[in-house]
Design a protein around this motif. Structure first.
Motif, PDB file in Angstrom:
ATOM      1  N   THR A 280       0.839  -1.033   0.162  1.00  0.00           N
ATOM      2  CA  THR A 280      -0.074  -0.040  -0.159  1.00  0.00           C
ATOM      3  C   THR A 280       0.880   1.074   0.089  1.00  0.00           C
ATOM      4  N   TYR A 281       0.312   2.399  -0.484  1.00  0.00           N
ATOM      5  CA  TYR A 281       0.921   3.706  -0.418  1.00  0.00           C
ATOM      6  C   TYR A 281       1.542   3.937   0.782  1.00  0.00           C
ATOM      7  N   ASP A 282       0.513   3.589   2.174  1.00  0.00           N
ATOM      8  CA  ASP A 282       0.647   3.817   3.361  1.00  0.00           C
ATOM      9  C   ASP A 282       2.011   3.097   3.694  1.00  0.00           C
ATOM     10  N   ASP A 283       2.374   1.818   3.304  1.00  0.00           N
ATOM     11  CA  ASP A 283       3.555   0.934   3.861  1.00  0.00           C
ATOM     12  C   ASP A 283       4.661   1.495   3.186  1.00  0.00           C
ATOM     13  N   ALA A 284       4.397   1.843   1.848  1.00  0.00           N
ATOM     14  CA  ALA A 284       5.474   2.482   1.079  1.00  0.00           C
ATOM     15  C   ALA A 284       6.417   3.594   1.736  1.00  0.00           C
ATOM     16  N   ILE A 285       5.326   4.267   2.255  1.00  0.00           N
ATOM     17  CA  ILE A 285       5.759   5.555   2.976  1.00  0.00           C
ATOM     18  C   ILE A 285       6.686   5.206   4.162  1.00  0.00           C
ATOM     19  N   LYS A 286       6.244   4.321   4.953  1.00  0.00           N
ATOM     20  CA  LYS A 286       6.848   3.849   6.150  1.00  0.00           C
ATOM     21  C   LYS A 286       8.142   3.181   5.707  1.00  0.00           C
ATOM     22  N   LEU A 287       8.047   2.317   4.728  1.00  0.00           N
ATOM     23  CA  LEU A 287       9.324   1.579   4.344  1.00  0.00           C
ATOM     24  C   LEU A 287      10.428   2.536   3.774  1.00  0.00           C
ATOM     25  N   LEU A 288      10.172   3.769   3.145  1.00  0.00           N
ATOM     26  CA  LEU A 288      11.244   4.674   2.783  1.00  0.00           C
ATOM     27  C   LEU A 288      11.707   5.390   4.137  1.00  0.00           C
ATOM     28  N   GLY A 292      15.929   5.737   5.644  1.00  0.00           N
ATOM     29  CA  GLY A 292      16.627   6.859   5.275  1.00  0.00           C
ATOM     30  C   GLY A 292      16.223   7.859   4.464  1.00  0.00           C
ATOM     31  N   PHE A 293      14.891   7.972   4.135  1.00  0.00           N
ATOM     32  CA  PHE A 293      14.240   8.706   3.295  1.00  0.00           C
ATOM     33  C   PHE A 293      13.575   9.657   4.127  1.00  0.00           C
ATOM     34  N   GLU A 294      14.049  10.590   4.861  1.00  0.00           N
ATOM     35  CA  GLU A 294      13.460  11.490   5.696  1.00  0.00           C
ATOM     36  C   GLU A 294      12.793  12.590   5.241  1.00  0.00           C
ATOM     37  N   ASP A 295      13.238  13.069   3.924  1.00  0.00           N
ATOM     38  CA  ASP A 295      12.387  13.890   2.975  1.00  0.00           C
ATOM     39  C   ASP A 295      11.090  13.489   2.582  1.00  0.00           C
ATOM     40  N   ILE A 296      10.643  12.153   2.817  1.00  0.00           N
ATOM     41  CA  ILE A 296       9.383  11.975   2.100  1.00  0.00           C
ATOM     42  C   ILE A 296       8.172  11.894   3.298  1.00  0.00           C
ATOM     43  N   GLU A 297       7.069  12.515   2.905  1.00  0.00           N
ATOM     44  CA  GLU A 297       6.064  12.576   3.860  1.00  0.00           C
ATOM     45  C   GLU A 297       4.769  12.029   3.332  1.00  0.00           C
ATOM     46  N   TRP A 298       3.891  11.558   4.218  1.00  0.00           N
ATOM     47  CA  TRP A 298       2.548  10.967   3.688  1.00  0.00           C
ATOM     48  C   TRP A 298       1.903  12.241   2.864  1.00  0.00           C
ATOM     49  N   GLY A 299       1.561  11.981   1.642  1.00  0.00           N
ATOM     50  CA  GLY A 299       0.964  12.883   0.854  1.00  0.00           C
ATOM     51  C   GLY A 299       1.693  13.327  -0.419  1.00  0.00           C
ATOM     52  N   ASP A 300       3.165  12.989  -0.329  1.00  0.00           N
ATOM     53  CA  ASP A 300       3.920  13.276  -1.584  1.00  0.00           C
ATOM     54  C   ASP A 300       3.760  12.210  -2.419  1.00  0.00           C
ATOM     55  N   ASP A 301       4.024  12.523  -3.915  1.00  0.00           N
ATOM     56  CA  ASP A 301       4.224  11.548  -4.766  1.00  0.00           C
ATOM     57  C   ASP A 301       5.642  11.071  -4.849  1.00  0.00           C
ATOM     58  N   PHE A 302       5.744   9.901  -5.233  1.00  0.00           N
ATOM     59  CA  PHE A 302       6.980   9.336  -5.238  1.00  0.00           C
ATOM     60  C   PHE A 302       8.028   9.592  -6.360  1.00  0.00           C
ATOM     61  N   GLY A 303       9.329   9.930  -6.188  1.00  0.00           N
ATOM     62  CA  GLY A 303      10.245  10.334  -7.220  1.00  0.00           C
ATOM     63  C   GLY A 303      11.121   9.146  -7.502  1.00  0.00           C
ATOM     64  N   SER A 304      12.003   9.409  -8.601  1.00  0.00           N
ATOM     65  CA  SER A 304      12.590   8.150  -9.114  1.00  0.00           C
ATOM     66  C   SER A 304      13.564   7.290  -7.847  1.00  0.00           C
ATOM     67  N   PRO A 305      14.166   8.017  -6.772  1.00  0.00           N
ATOM     68  CA  PRO A 305      14.859   7.427  -5.917  1.00  0.00           C
ATOM     69  C   PRO A 305      13.814   6.528  -4.997  1.00  0.00           C
ATOM     70  N   HIS A 306      12.773   7.037  -4.927  1.00  0.00           N
ATOM     71  CA  HIS A 306      11.809   6.414  -4.010  1.00  0.00           C
ATOM     72  C   HIS A 306      11.363   5.234  -4.524  1.00  0.00           C
TER      73      HIS A 306
END
Length: 432
Positions: A280-288, A292-306
């Motif tokens: 799920t998107y929720d779990d993908a955010i948690k995984l990131l 070490g992906f501190e820049d990503i927050e719930w509500g953001d779209d994923f970029g290439s590194p993500h």
């Protein structure tokens, strides 16, 4: 004398035949000349032995320039040293079209130079192999959807509205009104699904997005199936079966192209194993966030590194399910228990190739869709025909779009999407 194509050499071993070909390369000594020949179907070797041909034939062979077109006559024989497996023992050469100072030589060339000469670069063995894989994906797509009972419908390329807003669209004058080059045929495919049940389209789409990444093109080709009486989970099954079918078709029919590209077959074979993993998107955010992906927050779209990190957490394509409503188009069905989510999924390819499929279940409620169209600042009059689909026998329906060039890039194992289309249109390139 029968004239054949190189690809059919296996059926003519021991026979004397004629082939129309171009000279891709050559090397010669005092007694023998080796011609690397191509005819658009494959590459193989022509061997000219001085003692076995007239003197003028051997001299012609020695003096052939790169990309000269010829008719070559000789005996087909097996060649165990080459991957192709066959060669021609040359008996006669007729020059058809001379070539002098061919600009793309066997040495290294810069990308800009090769792109400026794309009309000639397509002749190289690597580009030829990539286009063979592209062709196979198109062939296999038609085969898959025809087998599954889909009807091909062609949506318009010129449209008066946009499925995802007009921000990244090419605008043109359509007599006395505005029109746009299509960024997706999806809305029209929804109309077609209400008439035919299961439909698909295949055609060019355009995004005026000022992006220079290795994953983006201005003009690209999309396969867009749409299915009536189908919920998202069933659609995901169609998507993974389709992608596995494409992979298997490349493995079955593009062995030589994969060899030229040095693509590991064993890696591709993993991608035929179903089902594909889901997160799920929720779990993908948690995984990131946990990695070490501190820049990503719930509500953001994923970029290439993500996307790359998520994909690398699995060894096959992975579905990311149910994104925030705020970052997705207006037409997606709302989640039944979460007002902030919509029922959708992106399929992320492994090995860092990013999203290859985006899809969703479509909203079916007239009032909800009208509210969303208004909330997105779109002209409801432009979408009145689309809203009609919810007035006259609305049904659950789902669909998706597969980007052909991204899929070619992934399966061919190449670095940049610009090589996956014959004549790429990039931010600063519309030539040739």
């Amino acid at each position: 004398m029968e004239q054949i194509q190189i690809i059919d050499a296996k059926d003519h071993v021991g026979e004397v035949v004629t082939i129309g070909a171009w000279v891709a390369n050559k090397r010669s000594s005092g007694k023998i000349a080796f011609l690397q020949l191509r005819d658009g179907t494959a590459y193989f070797q022509g061997v000219v032995v001085k003692s076995e041909v007239a003197e003028e034939i051997f001299q012609t062979a020695k003096n052939l320039n790169q990309e000269t077109s010829i008719l070559v006559t000789g005996e087909i024989r097996e060649d165990s040293r080459s991957k192709f497996g066959y060669e021609i023992g040359v008996q006669n050469i007729e020059v058809i079209g001379e070539s002098h100072d061919y600009p793309i030589t066997p040495k290294e060339h810069g990308t800009d130079f090769l792109m400026d000469h794309r009309h000639l670069w397509l002749r190289s063995s690597r580009q030829h192999a990539i286009m063979q894989i592209r062709n196979e994906l198109i062939r296999a797509s038609y085969e898959f959807f025809n087998k599954e009972g889909f009807v091909k419908i062609d949506p318009p390329i010129l449209t008066g509205s946009a499925p995802e807003g007009t921000t990244d669209l090419f605008e043109t004058n359509y007599f006395d009104q505005k029109a746009y080059l299509s960024q997706s045929g999806q809305l029209y495919m929804e109309a077609a699904a209400m008439a035919f049940g299961k439909v698909f389209s295949f055609g060019p789409t355009f995004r005026a997005e000022k992006s220079k990444t290795r994953r983006h093109l201005i003009e690209f080709w999309m396969l867009e199936p749409e299915m009536a009486f189908m919920h998202q989970e069933e659609s995901l099954e169609v998507q993974e079966q389709y992608v596995a079918y494409l992979v298997q078709s490349v493995l079955d029919n593009c062995d030589y192209a994969l060899h030229v590209l040095k693509r590991d077959r064993s890696v591709l074979e993993k991608y035929t194993q179903l089902p594909f993993p889901r997160i799920t998107y929720d779990d993908a955010i948690k995984l990131l966030q946990e990695n070490g992906f501190e820049d990503i927050e719930w509500g953001d779209d994923f970029g290439s590194p993500h996307e790359t990190f998520i994909a690398n957490s699995f060894d096959r394509p992975v579905f990311i399910l149910n994104y925030p409503k705020a970052i997705k188009p207006f037409y997606m069905k709302p989640h039944p228990t979460r007002e902030d989510l919509v029922i959708c999924a992106d399929m992320i390819a492994p090995e860092g190739y990013g999203e290859i499929i985006g899809g969703s279940e479509r909203a079916t409620d007239y009032e909800y869709l009208l509210e969303q169209i208004r909330a997105h600042g779109l002209d409801e009059n432009e979408y009145s025909w689309y809203l009609d689909l919810r007035k006259y026998g609305s049904v659950p329906h789902s669909g998706f779009g597969l980007g052909l060039e991204r899929t070619v890039t992934w399966l061919a194992g190449i670095e940049h999407v610009r090589e996956a289309i014959p004549f790429p249109r990039l931010l600063n390139r519309i030539y040739p």
